[in-house]
Scaffold this motif. Structure first.
Motif, PDB file in Angstrom:
ATOM      1  N   SER A  79      70.902  92.996  12.280  1.00 34.44           N
ATOM      2  CA  SER A  79      71.661  93.962  11.486  1.00 34.44           C
ATOM      3  C   SER A  79      72.218  95.088  12.350  1.00 34.44           C
ATOM      4  CB  SER A  79      70.799  94.513  10.344  1.00 34.44           C
ATOM      5  OG  SER A  79      70.438  93.457   9.478  1.00 34.44           O
ATOM      6  N   ILE A 106      74.956 104.457  12.428  1.00 27.84           N
ATOM      7  CA  ILE A 106      74.480 105.842  12.359  1.00 27.84           C
ATOM      8  C   ILE A 106      73.121 105.904  13.033  1.00 27.84           C
ATOM      9  CG2 ILE A 106      73.689 107.673  10.806  1.00 27.84           C
ATOM     10  CD1 ILE A 106      75.688 106.504   8.743  1.00 27.84           C
ATOM     11  N   GLU A 113      66.621  82.953  17.435  1.00 23.39           N
ATOM     12  CA  GLU A 113      67.556  83.643  16.544  1.00 23.39           C
ATOM     13  C   GLU A 113      68.378  82.603  15.777  1.00 23.39           C
ATOM     14  OE1 GLU A 113      68.417  86.593  15.207  1.00 23.39           O
ATOM     15  OE2 GLU A 113      70.113  85.532  14.307  1.00 23.39           O
ATOM     16  N   ALA A 162      63.937  79.493  12.179  1.00 26.51           N
ATOM     17  CA  ALA A 162      62.520  79.144  11.975  1.00 26.51           C
ATOM     18  C   ALA A 162      62.320  78.651  10.554  1.00 26.51           C
ATOM     19  CB  ALA A 162      61.656  80.371  12.238  1.00 26.51           C
ATOM     20  N   SER A 165      67.075  94.059  15.539  1.00 23.70           N
ATOM     21  CA  SER A 165      66.675  95.334  16.157  1.00 23.70           C
ATOM     22  C   SER A 165      65.278  95.225  16.748  1.00 23.70           C
ATOM     23  CB  SER A 165      66.698  96.459  15.123  1.00 23.70           C
ATOM     24  OG  SER A 165      67.972  96.574  14.567  1.00 23.70           O
ATOM     25  N   ALA A 166      64.324  94.742  15.960  1.00 24.35           N
ATOM     26  CA  ALA A 166      62.935  94.675  16.441  1.00 24.35           C
ATOM     27  C   ALA A 166      62.779  93.587  17.502  1.00 24.35           C
ATOM     28  CB  ALA A 166      61.998  94.414  15.262  1.00 24.35           C
TER      29      ALA A 166
HETATM   30  C1  LIG Z   1      75.502  96.717   6.378  1.00 15.93           C
HETATM   31  C2  LIG Z   1      74.342  97.499   6.970  1.00 15.93           C
HETATM   32  C3  LIG Z   1      74.546  98.812   7.387  1.00 15.93           C
HETATM   33  C4  LIG Z   1      73.475  99.537   7.945  1.00 15.93           C
HETATM   34  N1  LIG Z   1      73.735 100.770   8.482  1.00 15.93           N
HETATM   35  C5  LIG Z   1      72.764 101.405   9.201  1.00 15.93           C
HETATM   36  C6  LIG Z   1      73.048 102.586   9.923  1.00 15.93           C
HETATM   37  O1  LIG Z   1      74.183 103.053   9.951  1.00 15.93           O
HETATM   38  N2  LIG Z   1      72.027 103.184  10.612  1.00 15.93           N
HETATM   39  C7  LIG Z   1      70.767 102.646  10.624  1.00 15.93           C
HETATM   40  O2  LIG Z   1      69.862 103.220  11.265  1.00 15.93           O
HETATM   41  N3  LIG Z   1      70.474 101.514   9.959  1.00 15.93           N
HETATM   42  C8  LIG Z   1      71.452 100.871   9.283  1.00 15.93           C
HETATM   43  N4  LIG Z   1      71.184  99.677   8.672  1.00 15.93           N
HETATM   44  C9  LIG Z   1      69.813  99.164   8.725  1.00 15.93           C
HETATM   45  C10 LIG Z   1      69.418  98.617  10.100  1.00 15.93           C
HETATM   46  O3  LIG Z   1      70.478  97.906  10.686  1.00 15.93           O
HETATM   47  C11 LIG Z   1      68.200  97.722   9.894  1.00 15.93           C
HETATM   48  O4  LIG Z   1      67.161  98.516   9.311  1.00 15.93           O
HETATM   49  C12 LIG Z   1      67.647  97.130  11.176  1.00 15.93           C
HETATM   50  O5  LIG Z   1      68.663  96.523  11.944  1.00 15.93           O
HETATM   51  C13 LIG Z   1      66.570  96.119  10.786  1.00 15.93           C
HETATM   52  O6  LIG Z   1      66.022  95.570  11.952  1.00 15.93           O
HETATM   53  P1  LIG Z   1      65.081  94.289  11.879  1.00 15.93           P
HETATM   54  O7  LIG Z   1      64.780  93.917  13.274  1.00 15.93           O
HETATM   55  O8  LIG Z   1      63.977  94.545  10.933  1.00 15.93           O
HETATM   56  O9  LIG Z   1      65.996  93.159  11.174  1.00 15.93           O
HETATM   57  P2  LIG Z   1      67.396  92.598  11.615  1.00 15.93           P
HETATM   58  O10 LIG Z   1      68.055  93.484  12.619  1.00 15.93           O
HETATM   59  O11 LIG Z   1      68.142  92.290  10.366  1.00 15.93           O
HETATM   60  O12 LIG Z   1      67.026  91.261  12.396  1.00 15.93           O
HETATM   61  C14 LIG Z   1      66.513  90.120  11.795  1.00 15.93           C
HETATM   62  C15 LIG Z   1      66.999  88.943  12.623  1.00 15.93           C
HETATM   63  O13 LIG Z   1      66.238  87.805  12.277  1.00 15.93           O
HETATM   64  C16 LIG Z   1      67.094  86.696  12.172  1.00 15.93           C
HETATM   65  N5  LIG Z   1      66.435  85.734  11.299  1.00 15.93           N
HETATM   66  C17 LIG Z   1      66.182  85.834   9.980  1.00 15.93           C
HETATM   67  N6  LIG Z   1      65.518  84.764   9.536  1.00 15.93           N
HETATM   68  C18 LIG Z   1      65.339  83.974  10.617  1.00 15.93           C
HETATM   69  C19 LIG Z   1      64.716  82.714  10.798  1.00 15.93           C
HETATM   70  N7  LIG Z   1      64.126  82.055   9.794  1.00 15.93           N
HETATM   71  N8  LIG Z   1      64.725  82.155  12.046  1.00 15.93           N
HETATM   72  C20 LIG Z   1      65.316  82.802  13.097  1.00 15.93           C
HETATM   73  N9  LIG Z   1      65.923  84.006  12.960  1.00 15.93           N
HETATM   74  C21 LIG Z   1      65.930  84.569  11.740  1.00 15.93           C
HETATM   75  C22 LIG Z   1      68.378  87.274  11.619  1.00 15.93           C
HETATM   76  O14 LIG Z   1      69.486  86.423  11.826  1.00 15.93           O
HETATM   77  C23 LIG Z   1      68.458  88.598  12.362  1.00 15.93           C
HETATM   78  O15 LIG Z   1      69.143  88.465  13.580  1.00 15.93           O
HETATM   79  C24 LIG Z   1      72.199  98.936   8.066  1.00 15.93           C
HETATM   80  C25 LIG Z   1      72.000  97.621   7.644  1.00 15.93           C
HETATM   81  C26 LIG Z   1      73.057  96.896   7.119  1.00 15.93           C
HETATM   82  C27 LIG Z   1      72.822  95.463   6.712  1.00 15.93           C
END
Ligand SMILES: Cc1cc2nc3c(=O)[nH]c(=O)nc-3n(C[C@H](O)[C@H](O)[C@H](O)COP(=O)(O)OP(=O)(O)OC[C@H]3O[C@@H](n4cnc5c(N)ncnc54)[C@H](O)[C@@H]3O)c2cc1C
Length: 441
Positions: free
Chosen positions: A87, A94, A34, A219, A13-14
């Motif tokens: 994620s 939602i 990724e 990474a 997401s971020a």
């Molecule tokens: C099953 C589930 C249901 C959810 N339902 C909802 C919902 O309905 N509504 C809502 O608002 N939120 C929901 N969430 C939460 C929401 O999806 C997350 O809060 C949000 O996507 C987090 O964003 P992020 O960018 O922090 O991390 P993420 O979106 O998890 O992204 C992290 C990325 O980094 C990558 N990564 C990790 N380690 C490494 C590495 N060492 N090297 C390279 N890449 C790496 C991963 O593969 C991933 O693609 C849910 C989460 C889950 C797991």
């Protein structure tokens, strides 16, 4: 690849937002690393596919916490997306923001720029809400938000039952007031999931010559020059590689893996790093601490007559088959569900200024994240603590960058507080689910 300015680790997401926004300037060279692959699977795009994605390891890191003393030794399953979109490619779709008071608290804790008044314009700018724009919602932004195109009647019955049980009807949890019961809006477009990758890494963005999206690239650590982050070491197809950048390394690997990467890079609690043979580069005792695990219990109700629910039965299989055909032809019907179609926010005591418990009403029997099959029909209601008292941690299990982190969700003393807090709200959810309009059965 030209001399890079920014390296983003994690295309979730971020990471997708940052990659799109930073590469708007053609003079800025950006790489997005990724660990997972491209988001091609139909299970990602068809909303009902979440039932499979959340269970299996295909596009999911599928972590577990360590056995939790505060939860009678249970391990908490922690699904996380491992694919472009992160994620947001495997979540329940939602569209839900935090409470205004949450952001105001962050600002009051010494984080200028994070009050609700500060973040609301960013939410509105990011959003394209098909209901239209108003004081709380935007139109014209990259992230499509809509009402479910074919909501399951059970979700509507839950809302009616909640109103009968005395809760306010709330049709917009992201509006002026979060309290009450109502339908969730979803990040869908035209009957498909609309992940951060779909919203921000569009074909036009991916065609930018100054944006380099590298998939299958995990990474291993941030490359440090003294105390400055200057690059990233990563692993791709068994080979260890390095990328260097002139401006910033942006860790967007999620709440569990960003702290893991910091510690692998020598940034974290000194003794912990030394215990794993990692030389401290920046001593920072707070890295990996203060994990807020929003503990959640699920009430599962067997309701054989609620045949409109998702269920393992001959009728359920026939409905699913028809649903597949309809989704393939029209992007409509049963498979446009996000399962958690409705919900609510309540205050467990009158003393709470804002809701402290959230309900997710699921149009099927959900046991063990869907990993335990349940025969027949029924529905479920998640009861989730929004302000958990317990504080866990994410630490290194080993210095191996490919290993899972050590996740502690619910250490013992605080979990007791959590269990106590649940007592008033589980009956509240039972009150809603038992109203005669839900379930027929
Ligand atoms: C099953 C589930 C249901 C959810 N339902 C909802 C919902 O309905 N509504 C809502 O608002 N939120 C929901 N969430 C939460 C929401 O999806 C997350 O809060 C949000 O996507 C987090 O964003 P992020 O960018 O922090 O991390 P993420 O979106 O998890 O992204 C992290 C990325 O980094 C990558 N990564 C990790 N380690 C490494 C590495 N060492 N090297 C390279 N890449 C790496 C991963 O593969 C991933 O693609 C849910 C989460 C889950 C797991």
């Amino acid at each position: 690849m030209n001399q890079l300015n920014y390296i983003i680790v994690g295309g979730g997401s971020a990471g997708c937002v940052l990659a799109a926004r930073l590469s708007e300037d053609p003079a800025t060279q950006v790489a997005l690393l990724e660990a997972g692959g491209d988001d091609k699977s139909v299970l990602i795009h068809c909303p009902a596919g979440v039932a499979v994605l959340a269970q299996t390891g295909g596009h999911n890191w599928a972590f577990d916490t360590v056995p939790q003393p505060g939860l009678n030794g249970r391990q908490g399953y922690q699904p996380r997306g491992k694919v472009l979109g992160g994620s947001s490619s495997v979540n329940a779709m939602i569209y839900m923001r935090g409470q205004a008071a949450d952001y105001d608290n962050w600002a009051a804790m010494g984080n200028p720029g994070w009050s609700f008044a500060d973040v609301l314009p960013a939410f509105k700018r990011a959003e394209h809400n098909e209901r239209g724009a108003d004081a709380f919602h935007g139109q014209g932004g990259p992230l499509n938000v809509m009402d479910l195109c074919d909501p399951n009647p059970l979700g509507q019955a839950f809302v009616q039952a909640g109103v009968q049980a005395g809760f306010a009807h709330n049709r917009d949890f992201n509006g002026a007031d979060q309290e009450g019961v109502g339908p969730y809006q979803v990040t869908h477009k035209g009957g498909e999931r609309f992940s951060a990758a779909k919203a921000y890494l569009t074909a036009a963005v991916r065609a930018r010559p100054n944006l380099h999206v590298v998939t299958g690239a995990q990474a291993r650590k941030v490359v440090m020059r003294g105390k400055q982050a200057v690059g990233v070491e990563y692993q791709q197809a068994g080979q260890i590689k390095q990328l260097m950048c002139s401006h910033e390394v942006l860790l967007c690997a999620g709440a569990l893996q960003s702290p893991q990467l910091l510690m692998l890079s020598g940034i974290g609690p000194r003794d912990h790093l030394l215990a794993h043979g990692i030389g401290p580069v920046v001593e920072s005792a707070g890295v990996g601490q203060q994990l807020h695990d929003h503990i959640d219990v699920v009430q599962v109700v067997r309701a054989p007559k609620a045949t409109e629910s998702f269920g393992l039965s001959v009728g359920g299989a026939w409905a699913a088959l028809k649903g597949i055909v309809r989704w393939r032809n029209e992007r409509r019907g049963l498979l446009t569900t996000n399962y958690a179609e409705a919900g609510g926010f309540i205050k467990t005591t009158a003393a709470e200024a804002t809701p402290d418990v959230q309900f997710h009403f699921v149009v099927g029997q959900l046991v063990n994240h869907g990993r335990t099959p349940v025969w027949g029909h029924g529905y479920s209601c998640h009861v989730c603590l929004l302000r958990p008292k317990s504080r866990g941690s994410v630490m290194l299990a080993t210095a191996d960058p490919l290993a899972a982190p050590l996740i502690v969700g619910q250490p013992r003393p605080h979990a007791r507080v959590g269990a106590w807090l649940f007592m008033p709200c589980v009956p509240a959810s039972a009150q809603v689910t038992r109203q005669r309009d839900v379930g027929h059965g």
